[in-house]
Scaffold this motif. Structure first.
Motif, PDB file in Angstrom:
ATOM      1  N   VAL A  63      14.240  -7.831  -3.473  1.00  0.00           N
ATOM      2  CA  VAL A  63      15.527  -7.135  -3.337  1.00  0.00           C
ATOM      3  C   VAL A  63      16.323  -7.841  -2.251  1.00  0.00           C
ATOM      4  O   VAL A  63      15.852  -8.021  -1.125  1.00  0.00           O
ATOM      5  N   ASN A  78     -12.644   0.401   6.162  1.00  0.00           N
ATOM      6  CA  ASN A  78     -12.226   1.635   6.847  1.00  0.00           C
ATOM      7  C   ASN A  78     -11.276   2.487   6.011  1.00  0.00           C
ATOM      8  O   ASN A  78     -10.520   3.283   6.559  1.00  0.00           O
ATOM      9  N   SER A 100       5.648   4.215   6.318  1.00  0.00           N
ATOM     10  CA  SER A 100       4.651   3.422   7.038  1.00  0.00           C
ATOM     11  C   SER A 100       5.102   2.964   8.434  1.00  0.00           C
ATOM     12  O   SER A 100       5.687   3.734   9.179  1.00  0.00           O
ATOM     13  N   GLN A 117      -2.805   0.592   9.455  1.00  0.00           N
ATOM     14  CA  GLN A 117      -4.020   0.759   8.641  1.00  0.00           C
ATOM     15  C   GLN A 117      -3.640   1.336   7.275  1.00  0.00           C
ATOM     16  O   GLN A 117      -2.728   2.152   7.131  1.00  0.00           O
ATOM     17  N   SER A 118      -4.380   0.844   6.283  1.00  0.00           N
ATOM     18  CA  SER A 118      -4.036   1.149   4.889  1.00  0.00           C
ATOM     19  C   SER A 118      -4.053   2.627   4.565  1.00  0.00           C
ATOM     20  O   SER A 118      -3.203   3.111   3.815  1.00  0.00           O
ATOM     21  N   ASP A 159       8.548  -5.657  -6.102  1.00  0.00           N
ATOM     22  CA  ASP A 159       7.665  -6.172  -5.043  1.00  0.00           C
ATOM     23  C   ASP A 159       7.671  -7.689  -4.992  1.00  0.00           C
ATOM     24  O   ASP A 159       7.527  -8.361  -6.005  1.00  0.00           O
ATOM     25  N   SER A 160       7.797  -8.219  -3.787  1.00  0.00           N
ATOM     26  CA  SER A 160       7.822  -9.670  -3.599  1.00  0.00           C
ATOM     27  C   SER A 160       6.442 -10.264  -3.331  1.00  0.00           C
ATOM     28  O   SER A 160       6.308 -11.454  -3.033  1.00  0.00           O
ATOM     29  N   LYS A 209       3.935  -9.879  -1.007  1.00  0.00           N
ATOM     30  CA  LYS A 209       3.399 -10.368   0.279  1.00  0.00           C
ATOM     31  C   LYS A 209       2.771  -9.243   1.097  1.00  0.00           C
ATOM     32  O   LYS A 209       2.872  -9.250   2.332  1.00  0.00           O
ATOM     33  N   SER A 210       2.122  -8.330   0.429  1.00  0.00           N
ATOM     34  CA  SER A 210       1.471  -7.244   1.182  1.00  0.00           C
ATOM     35  C   SER A 210       0.499  -7.812   2.209  1.00  0.00           C
ATOM     36  O   SER A 210      -0.292  -8.709   1.918  1.00  0.00           O
ATOM     37  N   GLN A 211       0.507  -7.210   3.391  1.00  0.00           N
ATOM     38  CA  GLN A 211      -0.405  -7.655   4.457  1.00  0.00           C
ATOM     39  C   GLN A 211      -1.861  -7.518   4.048  1.00  0.00           C
ATOM     40  O   GLN A 211      -2.711  -8.282   4.494  1.00  0.00           O
ATOM     41  N   ILE A 231       0.829  -1.215   0.000  1.00  0.00           N
ATOM     42  CA  ILE A 231       0.000   0.000   0.000  1.00  0.00           C
ATOM     43  C   ILE A 231       0.864   1.266   0.000  1.00  0.00           C
ATOM     44  O   ILE A 231       0.625   2.190  -0.786  1.00  0.00           O
ATOM     45  N   SER A 232       1.889   1.311   0.839  1.00  0.00           N
ATOM     46  CA  SER A 232       2.666   2.562   0.934  1.00  0.00           C
ATOM     47  C   SER A 232       3.613   2.738  -0.253  1.00  0.00           C
ATOM     48  O   SER A 232       3.736   3.836  -0.796  1.00  0.00           O
ATOM     49  N   ASN A 277       7.707  -2.781   5.046  1.00  0.00           N
ATOM     50  CA  ASN A 277       6.804  -3.075   6.159  1.00  0.00           C
ATOM     51  C   ASN A 277       7.446  -3.984   7.211  1.00  0.00           C
ATOM     52  O   ASN A 277       8.244  -3.514   8.007  1.00  0.00           O
TER      53      ASN A 277
HETATM   54  C1  LIG Z   1      -4.665  -9.518   9.521  1.00  0.00           C
HETATM   55  C2  LIG Z   1      -4.609  -8.083   9.061  1.00  0.00           C
HETATM   56  C3  LIG Z   1      -5.783  -7.383   8.894  1.00  0.00           C
HETATM   57  C4  LIG Z   1      -5.756  -6.062   8.478  1.00  0.00           C
HETATM   58  N1  LIG Z   1      -6.918  -5.406   8.301  1.00  0.00           N
HETATM   59  C5  LIG Z   1      -6.922  -4.123   7.855  1.00  0.00           C
HETATM   60  C6  LIG Z   1      -8.161  -3.430   7.617  1.00  0.00           C
HETATM   61  O1  LIG Z   1      -9.259  -3.956   7.793  1.00  0.00           O
HETATM   62  N2  LIG Z   1      -8.074  -2.151   7.160  1.00  0.00           N
HETATM   63  C7  LIG Z   1      -6.887  -1.512   6.943  1.00  0.00           C
HETATM   64  O2  LIG Z   1      -6.878  -0.355   6.539  1.00  0.00           O
HETATM   65  N3  LIG Z   1      -5.715  -2.153   7.163  1.00  0.00           N
HETATM   66  C8  LIG Z   1      -5.704  -3.434   7.619  1.00  0.00           C
HETATM   67  N4  LIG Z   1      -4.514  -4.075   7.847  1.00  0.00           N
HETATM   68  C9  LIG Z   1      -3.244  -3.311   7.740  1.00  0.00           C
HETATM   69  C10 LIG Z   1      -2.762  -3.146   6.288  1.00  0.00           C
HETATM   70  O3  LIG Z   1      -2.618  -4.407   5.703  1.00  0.00           O
HETATM   71  C11 LIG Z   1      -1.446  -2.389   6.334  1.00  0.00           C
HETATM   72  O4  LIG Z   1      -1.653  -1.131   6.952  1.00  0.00           O
HETATM   73  C12 LIG Z   1      -0.830  -2.122   4.961  1.00  0.00           C
HETATM   74  O5  LIG Z   1      -0.751  -3.284   4.179  1.00  0.00           O
HETATM   75  C13 LIG Z   1       0.577  -1.555   5.182  1.00  0.00           C
HETATM   76  O6  LIG Z   1       1.096  -1.153   3.942  1.00  0.00           O
HETATM   77  P1  LIG Z   1       2.673  -1.194   3.697  1.00  0.00           P
HETATM   78  O7  LIG Z   1       2.914  -0.685   2.343  1.00  0.00           O
HETATM   79  O8  LIG Z   1       3.376  -0.558   4.817  1.00  0.00           O
HETATM   80  O9  LIG Z   1       3.032  -2.754   3.788  1.00  0.00           O
HETATM   81  P2  LIG Z   1       2.518  -3.953   2.875  1.00  0.00           P
HETATM   82  O10 LIG Z   1       1.236  -3.596   2.232  1.00  0.00           O
HETATM   83  O11 LIG Z   1       2.580  -5.180   3.709  1.00  0.00           O
HETATM   84  O12 LIG Z   1       3.613  -4.022   1.722  1.00  0.00           O
HETATM   85  C14 LIG Z   1       4.961  -4.345   1.932  1.00  0.00           C
HETATM   86  C15 LIG Z   1       5.436  -4.973   0.635  1.00  0.00           C
HETATM   87  O13 LIG Z   1       6.865  -5.053   0.635  1.00  0.00           O
HETATM   88  C16 LIG Z   1       7.222  -6.247  -0.027  1.00  0.00           C
HETATM   89  N5  LIG Z   1       8.609  -6.564   0.333  1.00  0.00           N
HETATM   90  C17 LIG Z   1       9.127  -6.797   1.562  1.00  0.00           C
HETATM   91  N6  LIG Z   1      10.450  -7.039   1.484  1.00  0.00           N
HETATM   92  C18 LIG Z   1      10.770  -6.952   0.160  1.00  0.00           C
HETATM   93  C19 LIG Z   1      11.983  -7.107  -0.567  1.00  0.00           C
HETATM   94  N7  LIG Z   1      13.150  -7.372   0.052  1.00  0.00           N
HETATM   95  N8  LIG Z   1      11.957  -6.980  -1.917  1.00  0.00           N
HETATM   96  C20 LIG Z   1      10.793  -6.690  -2.563  1.00  0.00           C
HETATM   97  N9  LIG Z   1       9.615  -6.524  -1.914  1.00  0.00           N
HETATM   98  C21 LIG Z   1       9.604  -6.652  -0.572  1.00  0.00           C
HETATM   99  C22 LIG Z   1       6.199  -7.260   0.469  1.00  0.00           C
HETATM  100  O14 LIG Z   1       6.126  -8.406  -0.354  1.00  0.00           O
HETATM  101  C23 LIG Z   1       4.930  -6.410   0.422  1.00  0.00           C
HETATM  102  O15 LIG Z   1       4.275  -6.527  -0.823  1.00  0.00           O
HETATM  103  C24 LIG Z   1      -4.511  -5.411   8.248  1.00  0.00           C
HETATM  104  C25 LIG Z   1      -3.315  -6.131   8.417  1.00  0.00           C
HETATM  105  C26 LIG Z   1      -3.362  -7.446   8.819  1.00  0.00           C
HETATM  106  C27 LIG Z   1      -2.072  -8.193   9.007  1.00  0.00           C
END
Ligand SMILES: Cc1cc2nc3c(=O)[nH]c(=O)nc-3n(C[C@H](O)[C@H](O)[C@H](O)COP(=O)(O)OP(=O)(O)OC[C@H]3O[C@@H](n4cnc5c(N)ncnc54)[C@H](O)[C@@H]3O)c2cc1C
Length: 189
Positions: free
Chosen positions: A77, A45, A152, A160-161, A31-32, A34-36, A11-12, A107
């Motif tokens: 990476v 929300n 993030s 939260q997203s 991107d690998s 595995k976004s949460q 997301i971020s 993340n």
């Molecule tokens: C069980 C659960 C329920 C949730 N429910 C909600 C909800 O209802 N509403 C809401 O708003 N939020 C919810 N969230 C939170 C939401 O998922 C996160 O806020 C959001 O995904 C964070 O975004 P981010 O970009 O920081 O991380 P992520 O979206 O997790 O993205 C990180 C990315 O980095 C990649 N990555 C990591 N290391 C490497 C590497 N070395 N090389 C390449 N890529 C890499 C991963 O594969 C991943 O795709 C929930 C989370 C969980 C775990």
């Protein structure tokens, strides 16, 4: 050499890329996959969107980034090295890319930051006590390393997203502003 490389297309990271690409910077996301948010069947929300599945929200962000001009690579990476005027980014398939600006949007994954010498602390905004952050990161995502930005949870924000997305956008704007020397506003063209 790239202008901007974003490690992590969740997301971020995807949100940061929308803004850097739209701001005219040559942007790649790696991107690998595995976004949460992929674990979430319904998101209720994210303001302005009454209901969306996590995977659809993520795919929409990716499509917006690509439409703005981002190149999107699937992959991992493995390491990052600081060279004289660029970051050398090595992927697990052996590819190497060079970039002026680097965004760490991984993340839960902290290994790249650790290898660059960042000290990690507990992000106390996440109740489990297991999530890490780098101290002293602001809304612009800047770190003490030149042209290296963090998003993030890793920047000490809450979960939260909408927060991840907003911070990614803020980091993207801060990079475009740094590169062009003037404050960037999407709608000010
Ligand atoms: C069980 C659960 C329920 C949730 N429910 C909600 C909800 O209802 N509403 C809401 O708003 N939020 C919810 N969230 C939170 C939401 O998922 C996160 O806020 C959001 O995904 C964070 O975004 P981010 O970009 O920081 O991380 P992520 O979206 O997790 O993205 C990180 C990315 O980095 C990649 N990555 C990591 N290391 C490497 C590497 N070395 N090389 C390449 N890529 C890499 C991963 O594969 C991943 O795709 C929930 C989370 C969980 C775990």
């Amino acid at each position: 050499m790239l202008d901007v490389l974003v490690v992590g297309g969740g997301i971020s990271g995807g949100s940061a890329a929308i803004y850097t690409a739209q701001g005219g910077l040559n942007t790649v996301v790696i991107d690998s996959g595995k976004s949460q948010i992929k674990q979430v069947s319904k998101v209720f929300n994210y303001p302005g969107i009454k209901e969306v599945s996590g995977p659809e929200l993520l795919e929409n962000i990716k499509e917006q980034a690509v439409a703005a001009g981002t190149e999107w690579f699937e992959g991992t990476v493995e390491s990052v090295e600081m060279k004289e005027s660029a970051y050398e980014v090595s992927m697990s398939d052996g590819r190497k890319l060079y970039t002026k600006y680097l965004v760490i949007a991984t993340n839960l994954q902290t290994s790249i930051l650790e290898s660059l010498g960042f000290e990690l602390a507990v992000n106390e905004k996440v109740p489990s006590g297991k999530i890490k952050k780098v101290l002293g990161i602001g809304l612009d995502g800047k770190t003490h390393l030149s042209n290296l930005y963090i998003t993030s949870l890793l920047a000490g924000l809450s979960s939260q997203s909408v927060i991840a997305s907003g911070h990614g956008a803020s980091v993207g704007i801060s990079i475009v502003s740094a590169e062009t020397g003037k404050s960037y506003m999407w709608h000010d063209k």
